[in-house]
Design a protein around this motif. Structure first.
Motif, mmCIF file in Angstrom:
data_model
loop_
_atom_site.group_PDB
_atom_site.id
_atom_site.type_symbol
_atom_site.label_atom_id
_atom_site.label_comp_id
_atom_site.label_asym_id
_atom_site.label_seq_id
_atom_site.Cartn_x
_atom_site.Cartn_y
_atom_site.Cartn_z
ATOM 1 N N VAL A 170 0.840 -1.201 0.000
ATOM 2 C CA VAL A 170 0.000 0.000 0.000
ATOM 3 C C VAL A 170 0.876 1.252 0.000
ATOM 4 N N CYS A 172 1.882 4.711 1.071
ATOM 5 C CA CYS A 172 1.622 5.183 2.430
ATOM 6 C C CYS A 172 2.156 6.583 2.672
ATOM 7 N N GLY A 175 -0.722 6.933 6.786
ATOM 8 C CA GLY A 175 -1.111 5.593 7.192
ATOM 9 C C GLY A 175 -2.597 5.322 7.275
ATOM 10 N N SER A 178 -3.328 2.402 4.733
ATOM 11 C CA SER A 178 -2.603 1.204 5.166
ATOM 12 C C SER A 178 -3.226 0.607 6.420
ATOM 13 N N VAL A 191 -0.110 -6.827 5.317
ATOM 14 C CA VAL A 191 0.003 -5.540 4.626
ATOM 15 C C VAL A 191 1.387 -4.961 4.878
ATOM 16 N N THR A 193 3.675 -1.296 4.025
ATOM 17 C CA THR A 193 3.637 0.080 3.538
ATOM 18 C C THR A 193 4.763 0.314 2.545
ATOM 19 N N LEU A 238 -0.666 0.057 12.449
ATOM 20 C CA LEU A 238 0.401 -0.398 11.567
ATOM 21 C C LEU A 238 1.415 -1.239 12.322
ATOM 22 N N CYS A 242 1.201 -4.695 10.462
ATOM 23 C CA CYS A 242 1.946 -4.607 9.202
ATOM 24 C C CYS A 242 3.350 -5.179 9.314
ATOM 25 N N ALA A 275 3.629 1.569 -4.610
ATOM 26 C CA ALA A 275 3.359 0.176 -4.246
ATOM 27 C C ALA A 275 3.623 -0.739 -5.435
#
Length: 311
Positions: A170, A172, A175, A178, A191, A193, A238, A242, A275
């Motif tokens: 994603v 970012c 955030g 994300s 996920v 970033t 996150l 993440c 991304a």
């Protein structure tokens, strides 16, 4: 923030936000050495995913005459259109160096644009002062629960469109997208970033275990995702959900723009292509990745530059 808020926001978005496609091209897979699926949020209303969060936030308001937001352009356009659709006035605080196409489009959606210098002026302070003086509700670009919930609808759609093992990459800034996607896909996909090199505050913060600032607030062609630091609300999400953050160069973002146009026939802006750039040019990724192409509001001169260099 929780999954129930995301489902509620998705319900309010139904019939308003576009269901964007998940695209694939064999020649992109060959370049990447893996399967690359592209969630084309550049085809969303106003040209970016930001419309989702803007609609979700504005549709949750009651008893207000107008809204105010600060943005380099994509959140600005999303809030401007969502406000107009709800019969509300909108004031948007935008950096003077934002692409002209984003400034022009924000005004075209009916918003008043207030420009500021991102190197010497504080957009949060400007927005807060205007909100108080005019009685407007501030809609933050990422550190706002209803905005995050709206952005999370991207994750719900990805989970419906693809069943299998994959990692979601994603683009970012602060955030919001994300963290929303990570919440929506918890237990299904990991996920990660992706940010511009030199402006990778989220990646550095994840590695350090604390929110860190960018040294500068300008200097990348990826203007849409240059933010001061991760959000207070977004960072804990996150941090919990993440994987390690990634960063790509401006040249890699420009090259990804060209490849997206050549093989998918979609137009991306630099910040909306990072991304995909990671999916194409970073070796240590799984066999299948989903890259969220977050925005297509590119200045024509920048797109021409990318095509001239890498086309």
């Amino acid at each position: 923030m929780n999954i129930e808020m995301i489902h509620a926001a998705a319900g309010r978005l139904a019939g308003h936000a576009r269901l964007t496609p998940l695209l694939n091209a064999p020649l992109l897979d060959r370049i990447a050495g893996r399967r690359v699926l592209v969630k084309a949020e550049c085809l969303q209303w106003t040209g970016s995913f930001k419309y989702r969060g803007a609609w979700a936030a504005v549709s949750a308001l009651q008893g207000t005459r107008g809204v105010i937001a600060f943005s380099s352009g994509n959140h600005a356009q999303g809030v401007a259109l969502a406000a107009a659709q709800h019969g509300l006035s909108a004031v948007i605080v935008m950096p003077k160096d934002a692409p002209q196409v984003k400034i022009d489009n924000t005004r075209a959606y009916g918003a008043e644009v207030v420009l500021y210098d991102r190197e010497t002026e504080n957009r949060d302070a400007i927005g807060a002062a205007l909100a108080e003086a005019r009685g407007l509700v501030l809609v933050k670009p990422y550190d706002e629960p209803e905005v995050i919930a709206g952005q999370g609808s991207v994750g719900l759609e990805i989970a419906q469109q693809f069943q299998g093992d994959a990692e979601i990459l994603v683009c970012c800034g602060g955030g919001g997208l994300s963290s929303g996607v990570a919440l929506a896909c918890e237990g299904k996909f990991r996920v990660r970033t992706v940010e511009p090199a030199g402006f990778d505050d989220v990646a550095r913060s994840l590695a350090a275990g604390a929110r860190l600032r960018n040294a500068a607030l300008a200097g990348s062609i990826c203007d849409a995702i240059v933010t001061p630091m991760p959000g207070e609300i977004t960072f804990p999400i996150l941090q919990r959900l993440c994987g390690p953050g990634l960063a790509v160069s401006d040249d890699e973002a420009l090259r990804a723009m060209v490849l997206a146009f050549q093989h998918l026939r979609i137009v991306l802006e630099p910040g909306g292509a990072v991304a995909l750039a990671a999916a194409l040019f970073r070796p240590d990724l799984p066999e299948t990745v989903v890259a969220v192409a977050t925005g297509g509001n590119v200045d024509p001169a920048v797109f021409a530059q990318a095509m001239a260099r890498f086309g």
